[in-house]
Enzyme design. Structure first.
Site, PDB file in Angstrom:
ATOM      1  N   ASN A   1      -9.188   3.996  -1.397  1.00 11.78           N
ATOM      2  CA  ASN A   1      -9.505   4.611   0.158  1.00 11.78           C
ATOM      3  C   ASN A   1      -8.642   6.047   0.308  1.00 11.78           C
ATOM      4  OD1 ASN A   1     -11.596   3.150   0.750  1.00 11.78           O
ATOM      5  ND2 ASN A   1     -10.323   1.674   1.948  1.00 11.78           N
TER       6      ASN A   1
ATOM      7  N   HIS B   1       0.760  -1.314   0.151  1.00 11.65           N
ATOM      8  CA  HIS B   1      -0.009  -0.130  -0.071  1.00 11.65           C
ATOM      9  C   HIS B   1       0.800   1.213   0.011  1.00 11.65           C
ATOM     10  CE1 HIS B   1      -4.057   0.853  -0.210  1.00 11.65           C
ATOM     11  NE2 HIS B   1      -4.601   1.048   1.078  1.00 11.65           N
TER      12      HIS B   1
ATOM     13  N   PHE C   1      -2.689   7.642   8.292  1.00  9.54           N
ATOM     14  CA  PHE C   1      -3.113   6.553   7.795  1.00  9.54           C
ATOM     15  C   PHE C   1      -3.972   6.746   6.515  1.00  9.54           C
ATOM     16  CE2 PHE C   1      -3.138   4.828  12.010  1.00  9.54           C
ATOM     17  CZ  PHE C   1      -2.603   3.734  11.703  1.00  9.54           C
TER      18      PHE C   1
ATOM     19  N   ASP D   1      -0.640   2.884  -5.015  1.00  7.13           N
ATOM     20  CA  ASP D   1      -0.661   1.467  -5.573  1.00  7.13           C
ATOM     21  C   ASP D   1      -1.952   1.087  -6.267  1.00  7.13           C
ATOM     22  OD1 ASP D   1      -1.723   1.957  -2.874  1.00  7.13           O
ATOM     23  OD2 ASP D   1      -2.530   0.033  -3.049  1.00  7.13           O
TER      24      ASP D   1
ATOM     25  N   ASN E   1      -6.570   5.964   4.742  1.00  6.85           N
ATOM     26  CA  ASN E   1      -8.063   6.501   4.368  1.00  6.85           C
ATOM     27  C   ASN E   1      -8.130   7.923   5.030  1.00  6.85           C
ATOM     28  OD1 ASN E   1      -7.627   5.893   7.120  1.00  6.85           O
ATOM     29  ND2 ASN E   1      -9.722   5.080   7.302  1.00  6.85           N
TER      30      ASN E   1
END
Length: 186
Positions: free
Chosen positions: A111, A17, A63, A90, A65
């Site tokens: 996200n 990610h 993070f 990614d 998101n």
């Protein structure tokens, strides 16, 4: 502005990610720059000069998101519009070692992209540099797959594609003044 999407550096740096951050680290190294943490932008930043344009580099250290919070904060501070930002991320739809540039509106289920779009609260096309990480065989494993480390051979393919993308872009001088003005990538 060029942004490499990521989860917090310490815990997730080597995961699939975070390949967006791998690209930014490689780009900074190419320009002999060091990324420094800037808490007001919730991430690591530096700037590079490309054809007399000052380009801000950013790796969010929050993070995935909520990466939009970091991107929006820096963009607002420097008065940069979403369509002037290149987002590196990614992509499950591309095999490791494959990369593609895309200009569109949308997140395709990512996200980090979804949060950036929501943070800017505008429906506008923007540039995305998609780095392939492959896809797990089972759809139910996507979350654990993106948060896991790539295999040794996948990591080599991904890192080689990042190096090739950077070398090709700057060796061929794709980012010339005419294209910068024409496309508003930056």
């Amino acid at each position: 502005m060029i942004v490499g999407l990521s989860n917090p550096k310490e815990e997730y740096h080597n995961t699939r990610h975070n390949v967006g951050s791998w690209y930014i680290y490689a780009l900074a190294k190419y320009f002999l720059k060091i990324l420094k943490e800037e808490k007001k932008f919730f991430g690591f930043t530096t700037s590079v000069i490309i054809n007399s344009y000052s380009i801000r580099l950013l790796i969010p250290n929050i993070f995935m998101n909520i990466n939009g919070k970091s991107v929006f904060k820096m963009a607002s501070f420097y008065n940069i519009n979403l369509n002037e930002i290149l987002i590196i991320h990614d992509d499950l739809e591309l095999k490791p070692g494959v990369f593609k540039l895309k200009y569109s509106f949308g997140h395709n289920g990512h996200n980090g992209l979804r949060n950036i779009i929501n943070s800017f609260n505008k429906k506008v096309n923007f540039y995305r540099f998609r780095i392939g990480i492959g896809r797990p065989k089972n759809k139910d494993q996507v979350s654990s797959f993106v948060l896991s480390k790539p295999t040794k051979s996948e990591k080599i393919l991904i890192k080689n594609s990042i190096a090739d993308a950077i070398k090709t872009t700057f060796r061929l001088n794709i980012l010339n003044n005419h294209q910068l003005k024409k496309s508003s990538i930056f």
